[in-house]
Design a protein around this motif. Structure first.
Motif, short mmCIF file in Angstrom:
data_model
loop_
_atom_site.label_atom_id
_atom_site.label_comp_id
_atom_site.label_asym_id
_atom_site.label_seq_id
_atom_site.Cartn_x
_atom_site.Cartn_y
_atom_site.Cartn_z
N GLY A 81 -57.12 -23.27 7.59
CA GLY A 81 -57.52 -23.67 8.97
C GLY A 81 -58.46 -25.00 8.63
O GLY A 81 -58.44 -25.68 7.48
N PRO A 82 -59.00 -25.43 9.78
CA PRO A 82 -59.74 -26.70 9.91
C PRO A 82 -61.11 -26.54 9.12
O PRO A 82 -61.83 -27.51 8.72
CB PRO A 82 -60.07 -26.92 11.17
N ARG A 83 -61.74 -25.36 9.02
CA ARG A 83 -62.90 -25.20 8.11
C ARG A 83 -63.03 -23.54 8.03
O ARG A 83 -62.55 -22.93 8.84
CB ARG A 83 -64.35 -25.49 8.89
N PRO A 84 -63.95 -23.29 7.23
CA PRO A 84 -64.24 -21.64 6.81
C PRO A 84 -64.62 -21.07 8.19
O PRO A 84 -65.37 -21.35 8.93
CB PRO A 84 -65.34 -21.83 5.76
N GLY A 85 -63.95 -19.92 8.17
CA GLY A 85 -64.02 -19.03 9.36
C GLY A 85 -63.29 -19.13 10.53
O GLY A 85 -63.15 -18.54 11.51
#
Length: 147
Positions: A81-85
């Motif tokens: 995805g675009p960032r962790p989480g």
């Protein structure tokens, strides 16, 4: 909208050698991406590559090993995805090896691409698996001694 990839190869190498290529983290980093992989059920690991912000990817593939049958089958999650989480891609990778003549039949099933954005990702990934990865794996398989 859902799409799964199934890619089949035949390598003139033993299942043991092909297994080494898909489970040795140093070799994986040569044909796929840098990683901290271990062929142990429950092991959480990551692949690292150049981020593609316009594609909504931070350059990290978040994975967990789900099944290991030495020289036969390897299954792990493949999320990104675009960032962790924040996960936009939640798929499953299954490698199946079987003896085939004097070599090995390797089947990759990359399943669970859902939605338009992930459909587009699957098209790019399919191209990469079929072209670049094949070439890189063959080079490495030819360099692995013995087995």
């Amino acid at each position: 909208m859902k799409r799964d990839l199934v890619i089949k190869w035949h390598f003139p190498h033993s299942p043991e050698k092909v297994w080494e290529c898909i489970t040795n983290p140093e070799l994986i980093s040569q044909w796929l991406m840098k990683n901290d992989f271990k062929p142990v059920v429950g092991h959480q690991f990551q692949f690292h590559s150049k981020p593609l912000p316009k594609m909504g990817w931070d350059g990290i593939v978040y994975c967990e090993v789900l099944e290991v049958i030495p020289n036969q089958k390897l299954v792990y999650t493949w999320k990104g995805g675009p960032r962790p989480g924040i996960i936009g891609l939640d798929t499953l990778l299954t490698w199946t090896l079987s003896p085939d003549g004097e070599g090995t039949r390797l089947v990759l099933e990359h399943s669970g691409f859902k939605g338009l954005k992930n459909m587009l990702s699957s098209i790019f990934m399919e191209s990469g698996w079929k072209k670049h990865i094949t070439r890189r794996m063959i080079k490495i398989l030819n360099e692995i001694p013995g087995v």
